[in-house]
Enzyme design. Structure first.
Site, short mmCIF file in Angstrom:
data_model
loop_
_atom_site.label_atom_id
_atom_site.label_comp_id
_atom_site.label_asym_id
_atom_site.label_seq_id
_atom_site.Cartn_x
_atom_site.Cartn_y
_atom_site.Cartn_z
N CYS A 531 36.24 20.70 16.18
CA CYS A 531 37.01 21.85 16.04
C CYS A 531 37.16 22.75 17.24
O CYS A 531 37.70 22.33 18.17
CB CYS A 531 36.79 22.57 15.01
N HIS A 612 37.58 18.74 10.20
CA HIS A 612 36.33 18.88 9.83
C HIS A 612 36.18 17.77 8.86
O HIS A 612 36.18 17.66 7.84
CB HIS A 612 36.28 20.31 8.95
N GLU A 614 33.45 17.10 7.82
CA GLU A 614 32.35 17.39 6.69
C GLU A 614 33.18 17.96 5.58
O GLU A 614 32.37 18.19 4.70
CB GLU A 614 31.20 18.29 7.26
#
Length: 634
Positions: A531, A612, A614
């Site tokens: 990011c 992202h 995650e």
């Protein structure tokens, strides 16, 4: 705790001149806690043992200013971390308590919001433009206060309001009255922020607010709410933020049963319940989870800074917690000595020096409607004020089947159409966080280590949990703590996400992340950039950075990542952009969409990704993460 079936009137009458708490945590009893008040400076100072070393029960009132313990910004009003050290704890039949409490309405004077509707709407516009629009975060909660003068006796007013909440509010996690010298809080909090019982930590993110129309909610009106993209994404964003906290305090990272409906008298919310295992001291669990993103925003640290910029006065106890620490009866080696039950201090009326204050906030996201958020604050305030009789109640909403008690209404969540709409939300989410998590089936990177550099976004805790699942030994270090020697020594360095403009080299955090990424890139040692750090890497490689016309905060997209389609969650306001059709720049491979927005980069021993992996929004996150790490370590 002693169950006392006798008449509660004498006990209630005795409370006037001493600190006490009344708690309704189930449908049948009201707990009465009395003791002495101790104010402490830090959560670690909460006195869980007496002078004799024996464990004590404590109810702590934790103000918002306690976020300073984590180094976060706030308007500091000096509100004390107040502890009721419990000497006596009894439970009374709820119906008997209601009958014994006063019921005469308490008049209010000079009532109204401290910030007019038009001014609050302008604050919403400013936050969307200047904060979300400049990459400072995905969502922020900005509050305003309904205030009034109360001439009635404070003790009598508090008992009256508590009775009214018991009679007219439903769906609350705790209904409570906390009375300590100079301060009274009466509320019906819908949200359990964090609990810890027998080693299981639970968090309860609630977001998305449906204000009931006159006469109450119906399947048809609720269905429109449940299909709203704004409301759905708002919930997903706060679940992501609370999973960051769960990944910090729980060895197994946490999983997310749900979603569910939280049905109250005037409002309905959507919620998940997050669970994981931890052996931490409950005070440490509370510290690491200050405070709920549903009342602050995300990323948490920058949300506190944004709140400080846009709220005009300190929060006091609003968005803090009431934390009950209860001694455990049986302990194994290294077990914490106490369980924890801590609801968020929202939907609460505060009475100090004859002045009533009901703070309420709205979650501001990229597509918030300013006057829609104004309406949400009115609805939340009405939920408390209507229940305590300060504003007119919607008696039609409170009645069901003519004379059926409100508590006996058939939950709308039981309707098959509503249940289907709720369950369909999970089809968008990453299986990794929906299912129990253990070590990976093959742990492909077992025996290798990774250093994750945190750029003030605790998505790094979720990322670290996934890296451990893949077999890596992981350590997280802050951008302002990690040394050049540590940067050089790491087998794999993961440069993490964070808020802000990646082009702002005058910002110390951005400048340091640029140094870290450039150092690893120059050394040719394994690097994964995520990011913000992906954007910094792109800039170092000579790829232009530009703000998006519409920020991708909490947006799920399917993108090409080097030949494979991946469903990934995005939280970015800026993007690296190349000419349409570009697949490489020098020795660097580029994955970009038709408009040229870069989703991923890779080259010799480095890779980066804009999304992202995650996030709960990344259905293909773990698989994509594995591929990118394998490339960097090849």
């Amino acid at each position: 705790m002693t169950i006392t079936p006798a008449s509660p009137a004498p006990l209630l009458d005795s409370l006037r001149d001493r600190p006490f708490a009344l708690l309704a945590r189930d449908a049948s009893t009201v707990e009465v806690l009395t003791g002495r008040v101790v104010d402490v400076a830090l959560l670690a100072d909460i006195p869980l043992t007496g002078d004799d070393g024996a464990p004590r029960e404590v109810l702590a009132l934790v103000p918002f200013r306690q976020v300073r313990e984590r180094g976060f910004a706030c308007h500091d009003d000096g509100a004390p971390l107040r502890c009721l050290v419990v000497d006596e704890h009894v439970a009374l039949p709820r119906a008997d308590v209601v009958a014994a409490l006063p019921a005469t309405p308490v008049p209010l004077d000079d009532a109204g919001f401290d910030i007019p509707d038009d001014e609050y709407a302008q604050i919403v516009r400013t936050v969307i433009r200047d904060e979300i629009g400049r990459g400072e975060g995905a969502n922020f909660v900005v509050r305003r206060d309904f205030t009034a003068t109360v001439a009635a006796d404070p003790h009598l007013a508090a008992l009256t309001w508590f009775r009214a909440l018991l009679e007219h509010e439903r769906g609350a996690y705790w209904t409570f009255l906390l009375s300590t010298p100079g301060h009274i809080a009466v509320g019906a909090s819908p949200e359990a922020h964090v609990s810890a019982q027998d080693g299981v930590v639970t968090m309860n993110p609630i977001s998305g607010t449906f204000r009931h129309p006159a006469g109450g909610a119906t399947v048809a009106t609720l269905s429109e709410f449940l299909t709203s993209a704004k409301e759905t994404e708002e919930l997903f964003m706060v679940v992501d933020e609370e999973l960051k906290m769960m990944s910090q305090v729980c060895s197994d990272g946490g999983r997310i049963p749900g979603p569910h409906l939280k049905e109250m008298s005037r409002l309905t919310h959507t919620e998940y319940v997050l669970r994981g295992r931890s052996r931490l001291d409950p005070r440490e669990i509370l510290r690491e989870t200050m405070f709920a993103p549903t009342v602050t925003g995300s990323p948490m640290q920058n949300a506190c800074t944004v709140i400080t910029r846009h709220e005009r006065t300190p929060r006091g106890y609003y968005s803090g917690v009431a934390a009950l620490f209860t001694p455990r009866e049986t302990l194994a080696v290294d077990d914490p000595t106490h369980d924890l039950d801590a609801p968020i201090l929202i939907r609460t009326a505060y009475l100090v020096d004859g002045r009533l204050r009901v703070p309420v906030g709205a979650t501001l996201v990229r597509h918030s409607d300013p006057y829609g958020e104004v309406s949400e604050t009115h609805g939340k305030a009405a939920g408390v004020l209507g229940a305590i009789g300060a504003v007119e109640r919607d008696t039609a909403a409170e009645a069901a089947d003519d004379d059926q008690p409100i508590a006996a209404r058939r939950p709308l969540a039981d309707d098959p159409r509503v249940a289907q709409l709720l369950s369909s939300r999970n089809s968008r989410l990453a299986p990794f966080w929906l299912n129990p998590q253990g070590p990976g089936d093959d742990a492909p990177f077992l025996g290798r280590d990774a250093l994750v550099v945190d750029a003030e976004d605790r998505f790094t805790t979720m990322l670290a949990h996934q890296l451990r699942h893949l077999g890596l030994a992981v350590r997280i270090a802050g951008w302002n703590e990690v040394t050049d020697a540590e940067v050089d020594a790491a087998r794999l360095l993961v440069a993490g996400p964070g808020p802000g403009d990646p082009r702002d080299d005058g910002n110390a955090r951005i400048h340091r992340m640029r140094e870290i990424v450039a150092r690893r890139r120059a050394a040719g040692t394994p690097l994964l950039a995520v990011c913000l750090s992906h954007q910094i890497l792109a800039d170092i490689l000579g790829i232009a950075l530009t703000p998006l016309d519409k920020p991708h905060q909490g947006l799920q997209k399917t993108v090409d990542v080097f030949g494979e389609q991946a469903s990934i969650g995005f939280y970015n306001t800026f993007t690296a952009r190349v000419a349409a059709g570009t697949t490489s720049i020098g020795d660097t491979e580029v994955s970009a969409d038709a408009a040229g927005d870069v989703a991923a980069l890779r080259g010799a021993r480095f890779a980066s990704v804009q999304g992202h992996l995650e996030s709960i929004l990344s259905r293909d996150g773990l698989q994509t993460l594995r591929r990118l790490i394998a490339h960097t370590l090849a």
